[in-house]
Design a protein around this motif. Sequence first.
Motif, PDB file in Angstrom:
ATOM      1  N   MET A 173       0.414  -1.044  -0.157  1.00  0.00           N
ATOM      2  CA  MET A 173       0.290  -0.143   0.407  1.00  0.00           C
ATOM      3  C   MET A 173       0.843   0.648   0.185  1.00  0.00           C
ATOM      4  SD  MET A 173      -3.058   0.572  -0.145  1.00  0.00           S
ATOM      5  CE  MET A 173      -4.564   1.625   0.191  1.00  0.00           C
ATOM      6  N   THR A 174       2.306   1.499   0.301  1.00  0.00           N
ATOM      7  CA  THR A 174       2.950   2.459   0.669  1.00  0.00           C
ATOM      8  C   THR A 174       3.438   2.890  -0.508  1.00  0.00           C
ATOM      9  OG1 THR A 174       4.561   1.320   1.680  1.00  0.00           O
ATOM     10  CG2 THR A 174       3.564   2.484   3.193  1.00  0.00           C
ATOM     11  N   LEU A 175       3.829   1.456  -1.290  1.00  0.00           N
ATOM     12  CA  LEU A 175       4.416   1.624  -2.763  1.00  0.00           C
ATOM     13  C   LEU A 175       3.388   2.436  -3.768  1.00  0.00           C
ATOM     14  CD1 LEU A 175       7.071   0.728  -4.453  1.00  0.00           C
ATOM     15  CD2 LEU A 175       5.955  -1.388  -4.983  1.00  0.00           C
ATOM     16  N   VAL A 176       2.546   1.834  -3.214  1.00  0.00           N
ATOM     17  CA  VAL A 176       1.310   2.851  -3.981  1.00  0.00           C
ATOM     18  C   VAL A 176       0.781   4.139  -3.879  1.00  0.00           C
ATOM     19  CG1 VAL A 176      -1.285   2.833  -4.762  1.00  0.00           C
ATOM     20  CG2 VAL A 176       0.355   0.274  -4.525  1.00  0.00           C
ATOM     21  N   SER A 177       0.946   4.301  -2.793  1.00  0.00           N
ATOM     22  CA  SER A 177       0.712   6.193  -2.687  1.00  0.00           C
ATOM     23  C   SER A 177       2.165   6.351  -3.006  1.00  0.00           C
ATOM     24  CB  SER A 177       0.962   5.927  -0.517  1.00  0.00           C
ATOM     25  OG  SER A 177      -0.358   5.219  -0.190  1.00  0.00           O
ATOM     26  N   ALA A 178       3.119   5.835  -2.646  1.00  0.00           N
ATOM     27  CA  ALA A 178       5.011   6.736  -3.188  1.00  0.00           C
ATOM     28  C   ALA A 178       4.647   7.190  -4.436  1.00  0.00           C
ATOM     29  CB  ALA A 178       6.118   5.849  -2.719  1.00  0.00           C
ATOM     30  N   VAL A 179       4.047   5.538  -5.527  1.00  0.00           N
ATOM     31  CA  VAL A 179       4.111   6.357  -6.896  1.00  0.00           C
ATOM     32  C   VAL A 179       2.723   7.763  -7.111  1.00  0.00           C
ATOM     33  CG1 VAL A 179       2.885   4.865  -9.132  1.00  0.00           C
ATOM     34  CG2 VAL A 179       4.079   4.101  -7.371  1.00  0.00           C
ATOM     35  N   THR A 224       5.385  15.073 -10.158  1.00  0.00           N
ATOM     36  CA  THR A 224       5.009  15.435 -11.976  1.00  0.00           C
ATOM     37  C   THR A 224       4.464  15.994 -12.403  1.00  0.00           C
ATOM     38  OG1 THR A 224       6.422  13.091 -11.717  1.00  0.00           O
ATOM     39  CG2 THR A 224       5.905  14.031 -14.110  1.00  0.00           C
ATOM     40  N   PHE A 225       2.702  15.868 -12.149  1.00  0.00           N
ATOM     41  CA  PHE A 225       2.081  16.327 -13.694  1.00  0.00           C
ATOM     42  C   PHE A 225       1.707  17.920 -12.809  1.00  0.00           C
ATOM     43  CE2 PHE A 225      -2.528  18.078 -13.207  1.00  0.00           C
ATOM     44  CZ  PHE A 225      -2.643  17.795 -15.241  1.00  0.00           C
ATOM     45  N   SER A 226       2.278  17.963 -11.806  1.00  0.00           N
ATOM     46  CA  SER A 226       2.050  19.619 -11.286  1.00  0.00           C
ATOM     47  C   SER A 226       3.377  20.045 -11.056  1.00  0.00           C
ATOM     48  CB  SER A 226       1.910  19.161  -9.806  1.00  0.00           C
ATOM     49  OG  SER A 226       0.934  18.358  -9.130  1.00  0.00           O
ATOM     50  N   THR A 227       4.252  19.320 -11.893  1.00  0.00           N
ATOM     51  CA  THR A 227       5.113  20.779 -12.264  1.00  0.00           C
ATOM     52  C   THR A 227       5.538  20.666 -13.629  1.00  0.00           C
ATOM     53  OG1 THR A 227       6.008  19.047 -10.442  1.00  0.00           O
ATOM     54  CG2 THR A 227       8.068  20.757 -11.999  1.00  0.00           C
ATOM     55  N   ALA A 228       4.667  19.536 -13.745  1.00  0.00           N
ATOM     56  CA  ALA A 228       4.499  19.743 -15.535  1.00  0.00           C
ATOM     57  C   ALA A 228       3.577  20.554 -15.797  1.00  0.00           C
ATOM     58  CB  ALA A 228       4.044  18.312 -16.412  1.00  0.00           C
TER      59      ALA A 228
END
Length: 192
Positions: free
Chosen positions: A1-7, A14-18
């Motif tokens: 679950m933490t891996l999914v949250s991190a992704v 990334t989307f916000s920066t773009a």
Amino acid sequence: MTLVSAVVGALIATFSTAMLDRGRWRREQDEHLVATRRALYSDYLTSLAQARIAFRSLVRNQDLVPAERERSARDSFAACYGARYQVAIAAAPDVVTASEDAFRSLRGIRDLAACGTRAGDEVYAGGRAEYEAALARLREAMRRDLGADRALVAPPLTARTRADRDRPVSELASERQSARSHPFPRTPGGCS
């Protein structure tokens, strides 16, 4: 679950920066376009003004021979052609239309000056009035395109400015003077 949250978090970042970078790029492009057009419009208006001044001198000077007068009129107008073509490819459509009207009106004055028309002649006064009206329309179109009208609009009232609107002017002036003499706010019990 933490891996999914991190992704998911990484994707959102990334989307916000773009999106922020795209917005910044678009603003920079708009600023560059306005600066380019401002310089172009200035150059075009300058070439029209210089030609107009030369024509004014020609219609006041009746000592020139016809061939010299015609050559001088055509030479004085030559710089307007290059600026006209630049406006035609880089300006907004309403500016191009107004530019063509001003150009043609000034070309009419050139022809009058070249053929020996005098400054006091009715036909010259009519041509000059037509040019001045076309030039005023051109300047207005340029201002609209550059957003000069937006700079003249007052910002909306905020809660602070609404409250200030009802306060006496002397109170606002003393508050502003106080802020200038103490650029950093004083903190209770701190340094002054």
